[in-house]
Design a protein around this motif. Sequence first.
Motif, PDB file in Angstrom:
ATOM      1  N   GLU B 228     -74.828  57.940 -25.804  1.00 22.36           N
ATOM      2  CA  GLU B 228     -75.012  58.485 -24.453  1.00 22.36           C
ATOM      3  C   GLU B 228     -74.370  57.611 -23.380  1.00 22.36           C
ATOM      4  N   PHE B 229     -74.366  56.296 -23.621  1.00 19.47           N
ATOM      5  CA  PHE B 229     -73.904  55.393 -22.557  1.00 19.47           C
ATOM      6  C   PHE B 229     -72.592  54.686 -22.889  1.00 19.47           C
ATOM      7  N   GLY B 230     -72.074  54.909 -24.096  1.00 15.44           N
ATOM      8  CA  GLY B 230     -70.776  54.353 -24.454  1.00 15.44           C
ATOM      9  C   GLY B 230     -70.714  52.836 -24.504  1.00 15.44           C
ATOM     10  N   ARG B 231     -71.853  52.177 -24.801  1.00 12.48           N
ATOM     11  CA  ARG B 231     -71.865  50.705 -24.898  1.00 12.48           C
ATOM     12  C   ARG B 231     -72.147  50.287 -26.352  1.00 12.48           C
ATOM     13  N   PRO B 232     -71.470  49.234 -26.815  1.00 10.05           N
ATOM     14  CA  PRO B 232     -71.728  48.757 -28.177  1.00 10.05           C
ATOM     15  C   PRO B 232     -72.948  47.815 -28.248  1.00 10.05           C
ATOM     16  N   VAL B 233     -73.561  47.767 -29.425  1.00 11.06           N
ATOM     17  CA  VAL B 233     -74.692  46.874 -29.686  1.00 11.06           C
ATOM     18  C   VAL B 233     -74.426  46.177 -31.012  1.00 11.06           C
ATOM     19  N   THR B 234     -74.663  44.865 -31.073  1.00 15.20           N
ATOM     20  CA  THR B 234     -74.679  44.173 -32.359  1.00 15.20           C
ATOM     21  C   THR B 234     -76.039  43.531 -32.539  1.00 15.20           C
ATOM     22  N   VAL B 235     -76.743  43.931 -33.590  1.00 18.28           N
ATOM     23  CA  VAL B 235     -78.045  43.350 -33.912  1.00 18.28           C
ATOM     24  C   VAL B 235     -77.806  41.971 -34.521  1.00 18.28           C
ATOM     25  N   SER B 236     -78.527  40.954 -34.021  1.00 23.50           N
ATOM     26  CA  SER B 236     -78.191  39.574 -34.364  1.00 23.50           C
ATOM     27  C   SER B 236     -79.372  38.776 -34.896  1.00 23.50           C
ATOM     28  N   GLY B 237     -79.069  37.826 -35.775  1.00 15.52           N
ATOM     29  CA  GLY B 237     -80.031  36.798 -36.157  1.00 15.52           C
ATOM     30  C   GLY B 237     -80.126  35.783 -35.027  1.00 15.52           C
ATOM     31  N   PHE B 238     -80.988  34.758 -35.148  1.00 13.66           N
ATOM     32  CA  PHE B 238     -81.145  33.851 -34.007  1.00 13.66           C
ATOM     33  C   PHE B 238     -80.667  32.437 -34.259  1.00 13.66           C
ATOM     34  N   GLU B 239     -80.015  32.199 -35.416  1.00 15.05           N
ATOM     35  CA  GLU B 239     -79.351  30.908 -35.579  1.00 15.05           C
ATOM     36  C   GLU B 239     -78.130  30.921 -34.665  1.00 15.05           C
ATOM     37  N   PRO B 240     -77.707  29.730 -34.192  1.00 16.20           N
ATOM     38  CA  PRO B 240     -76.576  29.712 -33.245  1.00 16.20           C
ATOM     39  C   PRO B 240     -75.321  30.384 -33.792  1.00 16.20           C
ATOM     40  N   ILE B 241     -75.047  30.175 -35.077  1.00 13.32           N
ATOM     41  CA  ILE B 241     -73.860  30.803 -35.667  1.00 13.32           C
ATOM     42  C   ILE B 241     -73.998  32.324 -35.672  1.00 13.32           C
ATOM     43  N   ASP B 242     -75.215  32.798 -35.956  1.00 11.01           N
ATOM     44  CA  ASP B 242     -75.461  34.249 -35.903  1.00 11.01           C
ATOM     45  C   ASP B 242     -75.115  34.786 -34.524  1.00 11.01           C
ATOM     46  N   LEU B 243     -75.630  34.097 -33.509  1.00 14.92           N
ATOM     47  CA  LEU B 243     -75.434  34.583 -32.144  1.00 14.92           C
ATOM     48  C   LEU B 243     -73.961  34.602 -31.771  1.00 14.92           C
ATOM     49  N   MET B 244     -73.242  33.536 -32.158  1.00 18.04           N
ATOM     50  CA  MET B 244     -71.821  33.488 -31.805  1.00 18.04           C
ATOM     51  C   MET B 244     -71.063  34.588 -32.510  1.00 18.04           C
ATOM     52  N   GLN B 245     -71.400  34.815 -33.782  1.00 16.88           N
ATOM     53  CA  GLN B 245     -70.724  35.867 -34.516  1.00 16.88           C
ATOM     54  C   GLN B 245     -71.030  37.245 -33.897  1.00 16.88           C
ATOM     55  N   SER B 246     -72.272  37.420 -33.472  1.00 18.62           N
ATOM     56  CA  SER B 246     -72.647  38.699 -32.858  1.00 18.62           C
ATOM     57  C   SER B 246     -71.932  38.906 -31.534  1.00 18.62           C
ATOM     58  N   VAL B 247     -71.804  37.838 -30.766  1.00 16.12           N
ATOM     59  CA  VAL B 247     -71.075  37.939 -29.498  1.00 16.12           C
ATOM     60  C   VAL B 247     -69.640  38.366 -29.775  1.00 16.12           C
ATOM     61  N   LEU B 248     -69.046  37.738 -30.789  1.00 14.37           N
ATOM     62  CA  LEU B 248     -67.670  38.104 -31.152  1.00 14.37           C
ATOM     63  C   LEU B 248     -67.587  39.587 -31.539  1.00 14.37           C
ATOM     64  N   MET B 249     -68.527  40.042 -32.352  1.00 12.45           N
ATOM     65  CA  MET B 249     -68.512  41.436 -32.809  1.00 12.45           C
ATOM     66  C   MET B 249     -68.629  42.410 -31.637  1.00 12.45           C
ATOM     67  N   VAL B 250     -69.548  42.118 -30.723  1.00 14.04           N
ATOM     68  CA  VAL B 250     -69.751  43.054 -29.615  1.00 14.04           C
ATOM     69  C   VAL B 250     -68.554  43.010 -28.653  1.00 14.04           C
ATOM     70  N   LEU B 251     -67.952  41.829 -28.497  1.00 11.56           N
ATOM     71  CA  LEU B 251     -66.769  41.731 -27.635  1.00 11.56           C
ATOM     72  C   LEU B 251     -65.588  42.509 -28.225  1.00 11.56           C
ATOM     73  N   GLU B 252     -65.454  42.459 -29.546  1.00 10.14           N
ATOM     74  CA  GLU B 252     -64.383  43.237 -30.190  1.00 10.14           C
ATOM     75  C   GLU B 252     -64.560  44.725 -29.903  1.00 10.14           C
ATOM     76  N   ASP B 253     -65.822  45.166 -29.983  1.00  9.99           N
ATOM     77  CA  ASP B 253     -66.082  46.586 -29.720  1.00  9.99           C
ATOM     78  C   ASP B 253     -65.852  46.939 -28.250  1.00  9.99           C
ATOM     79  N   ILE B 254     -66.122  45.996 -27.366  1.00 13.02           N
ATOM     80  CA  ILE B 254     -65.849  46.228 -25.945  1.00 13.02           C
ATOM     81  C   ILE B 254     -64.332  46.312 -25.727  1.00 13.02           C
ATOM     82  N   ARG B 255     -63.622  45.366 -26.335  1.00 11.65           N
ATOM     83  CA  ARG B 255     -62.161  45.348 -26.204  1.00 11.65           C
ATOM     84  C   ARG B 255     -61.541  46.643 -26.722  1.00 11.65           C
TER      85      ARG B 255
END
Lengths: 97, 391
Positions: B228-255
């Motif tokens: 409905e809103f055209g925004r991507p979501v990445t469900v993430s774990g809470f270890e720092p590496i998880d978060l960084m990987q999730s940020v990368l994934m969601v940014l790729e989808d934004i790009r």
Amino acid sequence: MCLGIPGRVVEITSEDPPAGIVDVSGVRRKVDLSCTVPAEGLAALMGKWVLVHVGFAMSVIDEDEAARTLAALEELGEAMEEIEAMHRSAAMLEEAE
Amino acid sequence: MNERGEGGGRGMRFADEFRDPARARALVAAIRAVLKEIGATAADPVHVMEICGGHTHAIFRYGIDRMLGDGIEFLHGPGCPVCVLPMSRVDDCLEIAEREEVIFASFGDAMRVPGTRGSLADAKARGADVRMVYSPLDALELARRNPDREVVFFGLGFETTMPSTALTVLQAARERLGNFSLFCNHILVPPPIRALLRDPDMRIDGFIGPGHVSMVTGIHIYDFIAEEFGRPVTVSGFEPIDLMQSVLMVLEDIRDATPRIRNQYARVVPEHGNKAALAAIDRVFTPRDAFDWRGLGEIDRSGVKIRPEFARWDAEEKFGVGYAAGKSSGREPEGCMCGEVVKGMMKPTECPMFGTICTPENPMGALMVSSEGACAAYHLYAGLRPEEVAS
Ligand code: SF4
């Protein structure tokens, strides 16, 4: 409260409701296992690692995941908080006797 | 002491913080590259909201936002259940807790949330029988051991803790334990996200989805965000590496302008959630028409109540408080900016009370109470963020 903490199932105490004793960093406490009953039956949970949220096992995880999760919780200061909360609650119940 | 804050994140030392520093470094480089491809700048950054308070805490703890440069701005979402609890509900807690016959059992996190007449901790100091418990099961045990008292459990939290209180009510019903009841304040993740997305002043380009909520619900509760809103979501774990990987994934989808729901935390989050947990929730709870959120106001169908068949274990019905008494909205403390901060429209440090009148030791607003609240997280790691605290 939201993050949960890993522990190892060391005893099955009841089939209905499914419950057992879980060892969380050396603290043993009764945990509800309703949400993690394996297809093979409750006994298959013995020795397994689970993610415990406020006294309920919510997910079965492997040993490596358990270790990493615990390390992450320790760095966030949340592991101590959870374990203290368990201790405090147990002590409170003792007192209430 | 301050490697992470320096120069906007350059020259930080990964070795101390990350089990796999090479991987962390590679992720930072990849994220910065994608930000560049998007054309994000300090003046026009990409806005990513992390919904879960646990993620907020981890982002601050590791200074992840500082590492990634100016092209990305994290908005701290409403995913800390303690922080969004409105004053009126805390007042209801006090009203119940102060009754002669009541033992009021609460998680420690919720003890210091301020209401108009103070917090549960204040009520305890004034003589109310308030007990801190680790689990709703411990509250149930209190009820078994104190048959001549009324034990009320203060149930709060998102979908993560909902199964635990549902199963506790089912157990109380099974034992016909008449002196136990639940004061239900459970809330749902999707409705406030929908409300934020509908707000024309908000700009959110993508979301980091909560891991443990999703472990219960599965990932399809977020489908509407993409559809409905055209925004991507990445469900993430809470270890720092998880978060960084999730940020990368969601940014790729934004790009790539490919809004979709991705699952970075599949090792814990099953696509369709936990069946037994969802069944328990459905058995015991049903949506309320509306629920009041601190800072966000009333949101339709954003909270749940106990189904009528379990009314005997519903503290609101038993004591005639809260929504059962026809009460809802309460006011927020004067000068409090919690609402703006929860919506991501203001940084905690921009609140005039931040760090002076409002501190973790003496919280004025709820965002200062738990380490998962944006203000408390800012305050806790202030030493690492000198440039922001100075102002
Ligand atoms: S500093 Fe305190 S009053 Fe201001 S927004 Fe944060 S929690 Fe609310």
